[in-house]
Design an enzyme around this catalytic site. Structure first.
Site, short mmCIF file in Angstrom:
data_model
loop_
_atom_site.label_atom_id
_atom_site.label_comp_id
_atom_site.label_asym_id
_atom_site.label_seq_id
_atom_site.Cartn_x
_atom_site.Cartn_y
_atom_site.Cartn_z
N ASP A 209 30.82 38.21 31.67
CA ASP A 209 32.13 38.46 32.27
C ASP A 209 33.09 37.42 31.70
OD1 ASP A 209 34.41 38.51 33.90
OD2 ASP A 209 33.27 39.17 35.66
N TYR B 213 31.16 36.25 40.53
CA TYR B 213 32.29 36.84 41.27
C TYR B 213 31.74 37.62 42.48
CZ TYR B 213 36.20 39.98 42.22
OH TYR B 213 37.19 40.70 42.82
N ARG C 152 40.09 62.80 30.17
CA ARG C 152 39.03 61.92 30.67
C ARG C 152 38.14 61.46 29.52
NH1 ARG C 152 34.71 64.36 32.00
NH2 ARG C 152 35.68 65.95 33.30
N LYS D 49 43.44 40.57 35.54
CA LYS D 49 43.74 39.14 35.50
C LYS D 49 44.51 38.80 34.21
CE LYS D 49 41.31 39.60 39.19
NZ LYS D 49 39.86 39.38 39.25
C1 LIG Z 1 38.71 40.18 39.68
C2 LIG Z 1 37.42 39.98 38.99
C3 LIG Z 1 36.50 41.04 38.84
C4 LIG Z 1 36.74 42.41 39.45
O1 LIG Z 1 37.79 43.08 38.83
P1 LIG Z 1 38.75 44.13 39.59
O2 LIG Z 1 39.73 44.47 38.55
O3 LIG Z 1 39.32 43.44 40.78
O4 LIG Z 1 37.88 45.28 39.98
C5 LIG Z 1 35.34 40.80 38.14
N1 LIG Z 1 35.06 39.58 37.63
C6 LIG Z 1 35.91 38.54 37.76
C7 LIG Z 1 35.55 37.22 37.17
C8 LIG Z 1 37.11 38.69 38.45
O5 LIG Z 1 37.93 37.66 38.59
#
Ligand SMILES: *Cc1c(COP(=O)(O)O)cnc(C)c1O
Length: 392
Positions: A185, A113, A61, A210
């Site tokens: 982000d 998001y 961890r 993504k």
């Molecule tokens: C999908 C997404 C998230 C969240 O991520 P997860 O891996 O689904 O927890 C955060 N920000 C953006 C822009 C996203 O597309």
């Protein structure tokens, strides 16, 4: 540890090209076996030759060699000194928000998001963290929305699903002047197209699910940070709260990242081909793509992005029913949520990813369709969108 790895890869992260770092940073051949690919280290514990005398790993961890390789690699791609891998994008976001104490305000960019909005409004808000939405279209909006207890500004650029782009440098200048940190982000842009740290951001966060993973087969999150004090606090929480990425998942993201540059090139190229089809089709009302001069994010995107990304949104003239007919008629574009992978996806945000935003300030037009343009042959993708639009 990270530095040693990238030095072994042939130099400091600054001197090597992005594509080289993606393949080599943090990833030298395994010393024990010579394995060229970073092994998936499942061991939860690591032998010590004497008490406290170990090779940098004690308990998985706190630190794991596969995770370490991913953390070093993506940090290098973001131009950051430190990287931290998490079980999901939202786990990464939660780890960042734990930097705050109750009473410290979060300003959230107005087109965030949905999961970020939910985490802040439904979990942090009730725990005593004030937050407010803010218009980040220009720095004046941030100044107008500023409140004295603000400690953190959270922005996404480009946003989801309207692909609005905000000027990271200008926002950081306003926030820093007032003593707040800025989180960007970078999920939609990826470090290949945009490097927020070089524009002044304090922390970069990703849903690695993504584009970083890129193949729709792993859920993960990532945080990149250049400030050592912030990095130490984030790493403390990563270990203390424990929302780490598993070794197998780290391997999957690391494998995806190796091809990030070539995938992004093709995503952008294919998106442009699709935009051309949309612009000339009579069923389409408005095309949202940051490269288009009339798009509200065009100026910021041109300033801070290498290219304009693989996401394309548009509205159709026939309203919600027409939009639903188009998403149903698409064949190569799979009707599904998520984004950023090699295969093309189509969705109706109003009834899918953004259904929970109905009635809130995040509500989206019901004639809106969002495309995650994949890396298939452009001609096939264009033909599919064209035949789907013909049914609008
Ligand atoms: C999908 C997404 C998230 C969240 O991520 P997860 O891996 O689904 O927890 C955060 N920000 C953006 C822009 C996203 O597309």
């Amino acid at each position: 540890m990270g530095e040693t790895d990238s030095e072994r890869a042939g130099g400091s992260p600054q001197r090597l090209g992005f594509e080289t770092l993606a393949i080599h940073a943090g990833q030298s051949p395994d010393e024990a076996s010579g394995a060229v690919v970073t092994p998936i280290t499942l061991s939860t514990t690591f032998a010590q030759s004497g008490v406290g005398n170990h090779k940098g790993f004690e308990y998985s961890r706190s630190g794991n060699p596969t995770r370490n390789a991913l953390e070093t690699c993506v940090a290098a791609l973001e131009g950051a000194s430190n990287g931290l891998a998490f079980a999901s994008g939202l786990a990464a976001e939660d780890n960042i928000l734990r930097l705050l104490s109750p009473g410290q305000r979060i300003l959230l960019g107005n087109d965030a998001y949905g999961g970020t909005f939910r985490l802040i409004s439904k979990i942090y808000g009730p725990m005593g963290y004030p937050w407010s939405p803010v218009d980040l279209t220009d720095a004046d909006g941030l100044v107008a929305g500023w409140q004295p207890d603000t400690k953190l500004v959270w922005l996404e650029t480009p946003t989801n699903p309207l692909l609005t782009c905000f000027d990271i440098e200008a926002i950081c200048a306003v926030a820093h002047e007032r003593g707040a940190i800025v989180v960007v982000d970078n999920t939609f842009a990826t470090p290949y197209l945009q490097q927020p740290i070089s524009l002044g951001a304090d922390i970069v966060v990703h849903s690695a699910t993504k584009y970083l993973g890129g193949h729709s087969d792993v859920v993960g999150g990532f945080v990149a940070v250049d400030d050592e004090e912030l990095a130490q606090r984030l790493r403390f929480t990563q270990n203390a709260a424990g929302a780490i990425a598993a070794p197998f998942d780290c391997y999957m993201v690391l494998r995806g990242v190796k091809t990030l540059a070539v995938r992004m090139e093709r995503h952008c190229q294919n998106a442009r081909s699709i935009v051309d089809v949309l612009l000339s089709h009579p069923a389409v009302d408005r095309v949202l793509y940051p490269q288009l001069p009339d798009h509200p994010g065009h100026a910021a995107a041109s300033k801070q992005m290498r290219d304009f990304g693989g996401m394309v949104s548009f509205t159709v003239k026939g309203g919600e029913q027409a939009a639903l007919r188009v998403v149903a008629a698409a064949e190569l574009f799979t009707l599904a949520e998520s984004l950023g992978a090699v295969e093309s996806l189509i969705e109706h945000p109003g009834q899918m990813t953004h259904a929970s935003a109905a009635g809130s300030q995040l509500e989206v037009p019901d004639s809106l369709i969002r495309l995650s343009v994949g890396i298939e042959a452009a001609g096939d993708l264009c033909a599919d969108i064209e035949q789907a639009l013909d049914r609008a």
